[in-house]
Design a protein around this motif. Sequence first.
Motif, short mmCIF file in Angstrom:
data_model
loop_
_atom_site.label_atom_id
_atom_site.label_comp_id
_atom_site.label_asym_id
_atom_site.label_seq_id
_atom_site.Cartn_x
_atom_site.Cartn_y
_atom_site.Cartn_z
N TRP A 63 38.23 39.92 42.50
CA TRP A 63 37.97 40.37 41.13
C TRP A 63 37.54 39.20 40.25
N GLY A 66 46.15 42.83 40.74
CA GLY A 66 45.13 43.84 41.01
C GLY A 66 45.75 45.23 41.06
N LEU A 101 40.08 41.09 35.90
CA LEU A 101 41.53 40.86 35.92
C LEU A 101 42.12 40.99 34.51
N ALA A 123 42.86 41.20 46.30
CA ALA A 123 42.27 41.72 45.06
C ALA A 123 41.97 40.59 44.08
#
Length: 415
Positions: free
Chosen positions: A124, A88, A129, A120
Motif C-alpha cells: 500500500w 491494512g 495507509l 499489505a
Amino acid sequence: MSGRLLIRGARQLLTLRGPSGPRRGASLRDLGIIENGAVLLDGPRILEVGPTRRIESLAEARGVRAIDATGKVVMPGFVDSHTHLVFGPPRLDDYEMRLEGKSYAEIAAAGGGIASSVRAIRSWTAARLASHAAPFLDLAARHGTTTVEIKSGYGLDAVSEIKMLKVAAALGGVPTFLGAHALPFEFEGRPDAYIDWLCAEVIPDVARRKLAVFADVYCDRDAFTREQAQRYLEVARSHGLLLKIHANQFARIGAAALGVNLVAVSLDHLEHLDDGEIQLIARSQSVATLLPGSVFHLGLHEYAPARSLIDEGAAVALATDFNPGTSPTCSMPMILSLACAQMRMTPAEAIAAATINGAHALKMGDRAGSLEAGKQADLLVLALGDYRELPYYFGANHVELVIKSGEILNVPKTG
Ligand code: NIG
Ligand code: FE
C-alpha cells in the motif's frame, strides 16, 4: 478574545492535578475533583481551572463563548500510549480460525498473523495507509482519545517501516519505531542478522531523520530474545530514542527486567509476572502499561496483575494496543471497563491510568493528561453525572464533546 472558550458548571470536573511524576499507589485514585467546576481555554492551552463561580468572575472569562456542562463530568482527554493504528485489512480469517481453536502457529502457517499485515503494508502507498487509518483515528477521538502513540512494525524493511512512521506522524500520532516486531521472510531463520541490520542501518537513519520518538521491541517466546532485544534497545538509546518494550505478554523470559534495567519509559503488556518482577517494576521508573483489550480479544483469561502492581507502588497506565491481530478496538472507555471488571482496578485508578499516566508513558506528563493551567486544552465532556459511570456503562460511548488543542472535534455546538 476569539480563541477563548469556557466550559462551565461541570458536576464533576476531574482535574487529575497533582505532583509532576507518574501517579502511584493512593495518588492513582486522586482525581482532583472540583464540584461545579469550570475550565477556561485560551486557544490550544488551558488558562485557568477552578470552581465555576471563580472562573466566571475572571476578567479573562468575560464575554467568552461558553459550553454549559451542568450535571456532567468534564475530564482530560485520553492518552492512548500504545497502538498499532496504521495497518491494512482486518485479519478476519485469523479471527475465525482462533475462534475455532487454532493456535498462533497454525494461523501463521495458514498465511495469517503479523506476516499477513506486513504484505499489505509493503504494497500500500502512504496515502492509502493514511486514508485507511484516518477513520480509526476519528473513531478513537469520538471515544475521547486526544493523544495517540502509533507504532511501525508491519513493514519490516527500511522503506516500509519509514513509510509507516511518516504516516503515523502525519496523522498526528507520537511515532514509535517497532522494527523488531517480527522476523521478515527475507531473514527467516536469521533473527540475529535482522537485529544487526536494524541496528546498523535502520535505527541510525530513523533517529537522524527524527522519524520516531520511541523505539519498541517485541521480546517474548516466539518473538525476539532478551539478548536480541537488549542489543536493539541499547543501539536505539545511543541514537537518542526513548525506549518501550512489549514485555511478558505470553511468557516470562526476562523482558520486563530488561526494560527496567534499560530505564525504558514504559513496559507494555505484563500479563505474566512473578512476585519478584512485580516488586522490580514497582520500584522502577518505568510506567507499567497494561493492555487488557488484547487479553479480551484473544479469549484468554490471564490479565496483567494490575491490583498487585498498583498495591506495590507501580505507575500503571492503560492503553488500547489497537491492532488487527490481538486488540481491534480503539475505544479507551472499553479498556477502562475491562480494567475495572477483569483487573479489579477502581474507576478512579482506571481514569488516572488512561490520562495522566498515559501521558507519562509518552514522556508528555508536563503537557497532557491533566487539566491544569498551561497544559494542552485537551478535554472531554461526558454525558454522565458521575465518573464511575464511565467504566460501569460498558460498551457504549458516553463521550459527548471532545476538545483537542482548544478545538471542538465533534458537534454539538453551543451558544
Ligand atoms: O501488541 N505482541 C505483539 N504485537 C501486537 C500484536 C500484533 C499483531 O498481531 O498484529 C500486540 O499484541
Ligand atoms: Fe502492541
